[in-house]
Design an enzyme around this catalytic site. Sequence first.
Site, PDB file in Angstrom:
ATOM      1  N   CYS A 185       0.814  -1.221   0.000  1.00  0.00           N
ATOM      2  CA  CYS A 185       0.000   0.000   0.000  1.00  0.00           C
ATOM      3  C   CYS A 185       0.843   1.265   0.000  1.00  0.00           C
ATOM      4  CB  CYS A 185      -0.921   0.032   1.226  1.00  0.00           C
ATOM      5  SG  CYS A 185      -1.482  -1.577   1.742  1.00  0.00           S
ATOM      6  N   HIS A 205      -8.971   3.822  -1.094  1.00  0.00           N
ATOM      7  CA  HIS A 205      -7.628   3.253  -1.024  1.00  0.00           C
ATOM      8  C   HIS A 205      -7.334   2.405  -2.250  1.00  0.00           C
ATOM      9  CE1 HIS A 205      -3.938   1.683   0.430  1.00  0.00           C
ATOM     10  NE2 HIS A 205      -4.387   0.596   1.017  1.00  0.00           N
TER      11      HIS A 205
END
Lengths: 140, 338, 394
Positions: C90, C339
């Site tokens: 991420c 996200h």
Amino acid sequence: MSAYISLPMFGAGTGQRLRLEAGRCRSCAALVYPQRPQCPGCGDDAFDTAPLSGTGTLYTYTVIAGGGAPAEFDDQQTMTGPLTVGVVALTEGPHVIAQIADADPETLEIGMPLRAVVRRLFDQEGVVRYGTKFVPAADA
Amino acid sequence: MTAAPVGLSAYAARLPRLRLPAAAYRDAWGTCAARGLERKAVCAYDEDAVTLAVAAARAALTHSAAPAPFDALILGATSLPYDEKPSAATVLSALTARRDVRVVEIGGSPQAGLQALLVAWEYCAAHPGRSALAVAADAPAAPADVPHEHALGAGAAAFLVGPDTAAATLCHCAAVTLETFGARLRRRGEATLRDLELRTDTVAPALADLRAAVADWGPPDRLAVGGDAAAARRAGGVFGLSAPALSAPWARIGDCGAALAPLALCDALDRAAPGERVMAVAFGAGALALDLTAGPGLASGRADTDSVAVLADGGEEIGYVAYLRHRRMLSSRLGGTA
Amino acid sequence: MGFCMRRVAVIGVGQTSYGLSPERTLKSLFAEAARAAFADVPGGLDPGAVDEAYIGSLSTGGSQLGNFAPLMLESAGMTGVSGRHVESACASSGFAFRDAYLAVASGAARIAAAGGIEKMSDLPRERTRSWLGVSGDVEWERLAGTNFPGIYAMMARRHMHEHGTTKAQITAVGVKNRANAVANPTAQVRKAITLDQALAMPMLADPFCLADACGITDGASMVLLCDWETARAFTDTPVEVVGSGAGTDFVAIHDRPSLTRLPAARKAACQAYAQAGLGPADIDLAEVHDCFTIGEILAYADLGFCDEAEAGRLVADGVTARDGPRPVNVSGGLIGKGHPIGATGTGQIYELVHQLRGTAREPSRQIAAPRYGLAHNVGGSGGSVAVHILKAAD
């Protein structure tokens, strides 16, 4: 499509996964489990095999709700509901992540005694994958 | 057999934690086809014959200093995950890093568990001083909609066999073989048992042959029967023993396949006084009988919490749908109960 | 970093809206973000002028394993530019941004592009969950049975056990960020909920419920960096990158001595603060990594805004609210804004740059005259972290 480690890698991990074999660093005597190629303490790469007792306590845990399990555990979760996973603080010091079996999630408490058992984890490539889970130590 | 005695230094029984009462079948199907069954021990989703074998083996080895004080591992089971790829090697790998241990895997019928104990005995007799671990573990399966599924349970027993006869001495064995047709068959590649529900009596002829074969053993003090309630009654009748002397845990744990007779044997040893004669009988294309004398060290080192009776009475009862889920009988994606 | 580095500025930022776009292609999403970034440069910028390009992505769309960067560069008019795929779970584009920064700061590049892209809503459920679960230690965490929410959930439970942090305090982060996202035109989730509503949502991985987690998002972002002198040729008000830091840690959480801190975040933050000559008190706004609510609470302490034991109280005390003294995740964060894993890092830069320039599209969410903004981008459960500090033009 599932997460994957190759069968040769899987087989190489049998001693750790079923017999809870840690590595004892020959230089600094640190106990390393799961094993790694280099001692995280002194950086040396020579170890002796040191089987752990399989006893420990619950360090932290979570209960994964339906539908959330990794694909390999999808059928287990579809059939048996929420999946309990925890970090186990093994008696000898190392920590390991494992499923907590045979326990109602409501009864879990950080610090409770646990012991290791061999259970069936999942099937992949036609091979049954066995591994270690932990159950409350009071059980027979 | 050589002169030096071979026996058991330790034994252990293990049952899975879940229990299904016979009443669950009455609720689901209107009847429980397993006559005399009260309830049975059944595997959870993450258990199978292999995990049960490991649990029993580890329990039997608890009081041993060395992790693997045996040179051979004999596994008797009918419901292992593979037709080829020895689960005995998996069980061994969970117990020890040793590679110099012979493994033998026996299947084919509910006699397999007692056959494993017999093979362990013969191995030790042929190699004086050596020990062998005999493990019987089973979780037989059948489709949900057939009557013979109702009785199927799960369990395991392990025996450490060798020159140390503290728990029991192995004395005699006898086997009779008679091919049977239609009962309890499973073709290669199938995960579930078939049974043609014929009215042929396969137990009576086997008992009669067995009776003749063991004539010179003398009467046993206890009889451990790997069979259902009816088989246990008839075996008792043939050998002149009534209920208190019969170990027949089927009614409380179900048909544990190859593990049933060994579990019955564990139950008999749990109750036996030192010096008592225990005979264990298993059926399947004939019958196998093993005769042991309870040893002096029987009570020591064995917790009552581990006795077959206490294990059978314990556990957690579940309902029928939960049972189907745990036994993978509702899993379309994983090929059923294998 | 002790050697002499050139000053670096951000001169253009662009991103797609974050959301579910199953029918969009990987190429069209990246093209949109890139086009927006080049157009954002005052007077425009020829894509061919880029010297180095760094493109972050975890799943590469579930299909493109090799030469992912050249494939994306083709869609951005950057064919021929030196480009490579950057992966740190991420934190992929956070690390892409650091790499781009280092290229310009070292003098190796005059203009560098850093971006990211993730596209997951078009994959079957099994594939999506596969990609979401493989940023931990696959052999010892994933194949033992835990999923990604489970990892952070176990960290949350430990925080509750050691510091008395409550479920309500943790979930309040999600409520704050969803409220912040309402005014953000690019955000995925633009519906506020109350704390009671949040606590009543279905369980995800105890103690987390759905309100504690970000969802699955498709999106792309890209930013353009260049040296300070070149930047001044484009604009009188360039945003400067004054601090950059990064670190890694044991990937499996059972190998970490503590589950209530991310050492990689502390190391990255210390490095960025030291380079910038700043401390936590100087930061006017921060975009931090709240893939799960506890992630933001851990960030408060890891970034030095407070002690570990106090971190649970900051939201309730209003410290990190949009109108508070130190607004955190004004964009809505990962929970509210979304996200898209590989794009999140440079998406945080996008938000900070607009805030520092005073050009937030929705005036109601513009923070009043911020001077320093901080971006905190975490890979997985903290196995890798990149932290950057940006400064508004004087």
